[in-house]
Structures are given as C-alpha cells and as structure tokens.
Motif scaffolding. Sequence first.
Motif, short mmCIF file in Angstrom:
data_model
loop_
_atom_site.label_atom_id
_atom_site.label_comp_id
_atom_site.label_asym_id
_atom_site.label_seq_id
_atom_site.Cartn_x
_atom_site.Cartn_y
_atom_site.Cartn_z
N ARG A 188 139.47 40.98 45.63
CA ARG A 188 140.30 41.65 44.62
C ARG A 188 141.06 40.63 43.78
O ARG A 188 141.09 40.72 42.54
CB ARG A 188 141.33 42.55 45.30
N ALA A 189 141.70 39.68 44.46
CA ALA A 189 142.52 38.69 43.75
C ALA A 189 141.68 37.85 42.81
O ALA A 189 142.11 37.52 41.70
CB ALA A 189 143.25 37.82 44.76
N LYS A 245 138.90 38.72 41.29
CA LYS A 245 138.49 39.50 40.13
C LYS A 245 139.68 39.81 39.21
O LYS A 245 139.53 39.86 37.98
CB LYS A 245 137.79 40.79 40.57
N ALA A 246 140.86 40.01 39.79
CA ALA A 246 142.06 40.17 38.96
C ALA A 246 142.32 38.88 38.18
O ALA A 246 142.70 38.92 37.00
CB ALA A 246 143.26 40.52 39.83
N ALA A 247 142.10 37.74 38.84
CA ALA A 247 142.25 36.45 38.15
C ALA A 247 141.23 36.31 37.03
O ALA A 247 141.55 35.83 35.93
CB ALA A 247 142.11 35.30 39.15
N LEU A 248 139.98 36.71 37.30
CA LEU A 248 138.96 36.66 36.26
C LEU A 248 139.37 37.50 35.05
O LEU A 248 139.25 37.07 33.90
CB LEU A 248 137.62 37.16 36.81
N THR A 259 134.57 30.32 42.30
CA THR A 259 133.28 30.89 41.88
C THR A 259 133.46 32.16 41.06
O THR A 259 132.74 32.37 40.07
CB THR A 259 132.41 31.18 43.10
N ASN A 260 134.40 33.01 41.43
CA ASN A 260 134.55 34.31 40.79
C ASN A 260 135.43 34.30 39.55
O ASN A 260 135.28 35.19 38.70
CB ASN A 260 135.11 35.32 41.79
N GLY A 266 139.37 44.53 40.67
CA GLY A 266 140.23 43.60 39.95
C GLY A 266 141.38 44.26 39.22
O GLY A 266 142.25 43.58 38.67
N SER A 267 141.40 45.59 39.19
CA SER A 267 142.49 46.32 38.55
C SER A 267 143.70 46.34 39.49
O SER A 267 143.63 46.94 40.58
CB SER A 267 142.06 47.75 38.22
N VAL A 268 144.78 45.74 39.07
CA VAL A 268 146.00 45.72 39.89
C VAL A 268 146.60 47.13 39.97
O VAL A 268 147.02 47.58 41.03
CB VAL A 268 147.02 44.72 39.32
N SER A 269 146.60 47.85 38.85
CA SER A 269 147.24 49.17 38.83
C SER A 269 146.48 50.20 39.65
O SER A 269 147.07 51.19 40.11
CB SER A 269 147.39 49.65 37.39
#
Length: 228
Positions: free
Chosen positions: A151-152, A154-157, A107-108, A137-140
């Motif tokens: 988190r994962a 949104k990082a994927a998005l 979904t995200n 979503g920011s890994v850094s």
Amino acid sequence: MTQSQKSALIVGASRGLGLGLVETFLARGWRVTATQRTPSPQLGRLSAEALRIETADIDDDAGVAALHDRLAGQRFDLIFVVAGVATQAHDPLHAVPRSVAAQVFLTNAVSPIRFAEAFLDRLAPGGSLALMSSVLGSVSLNDSGGWETYRASKAALNTLARSFEIRHRAENLSVLILHPGWVRTEMGGAEADIDVATSVTGLADVITDRLGRPGAHYLDYTGKTLPW
C-alpha cells in the motif's frame, strides 16, 4: 510502421498483466515493444511482426540507459510501466526486513518515475505515460488495513507521479495512474475478482479514451476516477 499506427512500450511484460497488455494492443493493431527483466518463455512464444522484445530491469539505471540507447529514434504513443513487486505483502511493516521494504519501495515507486524521466523524450506528441498503481495506493480508501508495505509503495508512486506531472506541466504531459482491479494473477491470487483478459481489455479502453489528455489521472480499469 504506418503513419496512423500507434506504438506502445510496455515495461514489465513477461507475464500476467504486462503480457496480457502486449497481446491486447497487438490485437488492436498497435506496434509493441515489450520489456522483460529476464527471458520470459511466455513472452517469447508470442509471434508478431509488430512485436519487439527487449530485456531491461527498471531497478538498474545502466540497463535503463542502455535500453534508451537501443530505442534511439523511436517514439511511443504509450509508455506503460507495469513492473512491480509485492514481496511479503501480507506481513505487517514491523515484520518485514528493512531491506525488503526498501526494495519494494524502490521497485514500485522510485524506479517507475526514474524510468519515466529517462524515457520522456521517447513519448510521442499526444501520447500518454501510464503507471500501474493500485486502489490500495489510495490513502482515503484505506479502511481495512493490511498489505502495508505494498500500500505504502503504491501511495508513494501516486504522489511521485503527481509531482512528476506538475514538474512537466508546461509540456501538457498526460499521466495515467491505473488500478487494474483485483486480478487473478500470481500476485492477485486465485480468489481475485476478475481475470487478466477483463482487466487488460478495460485498461486498454481507458488508455485509448484518455490518450494524450493532459494532467495526472488516477483511474481504475473501468475508467472510474479514484480518490487519492
């Protein structure tokens, strides 16, 4: 619609930020097509000649295709995919059932990009595609942990959005990847920093300022560039 009037497609507008964005762009004189997954009393209470309400689920490819057909001939200066979920966001990954984690990712991250691909031909020249991401979503910037599956996703998005923009770079595509702030919504909770009005006003300002600017831009609601 007059030649100078802007038009927006807001995907996932039944409540919270999506609903607030609909109200904000209507107040600014835009024409707005708003989607809901199921009938929304809050969205249904809005009354404006410039508002069109449609029902579609971004996880349903057939439903997205049907929406595309219903909007045949329309072009939008802004296509903003707001829809997202935060199911069991506070649980660590190992405590989240595989099926739930997979659905959050679909979904995200997956569905917004699939929607963008399906509706790219509905984007007007000089328009922007916007995707609702998150600073999470920011890994850094992840120095506190928590919200692992969210988190994962949104990082994927963010990653998929950059790849999407690169794939369409020859078309000078404008992709805005937006963090709305920590907002007092059903998802954000009562302890969040800002209210919906502050967030959507900022987002609308950022979108207006960046409309049609080529590239993939990861920004918060104040216009600040966020690190990947």
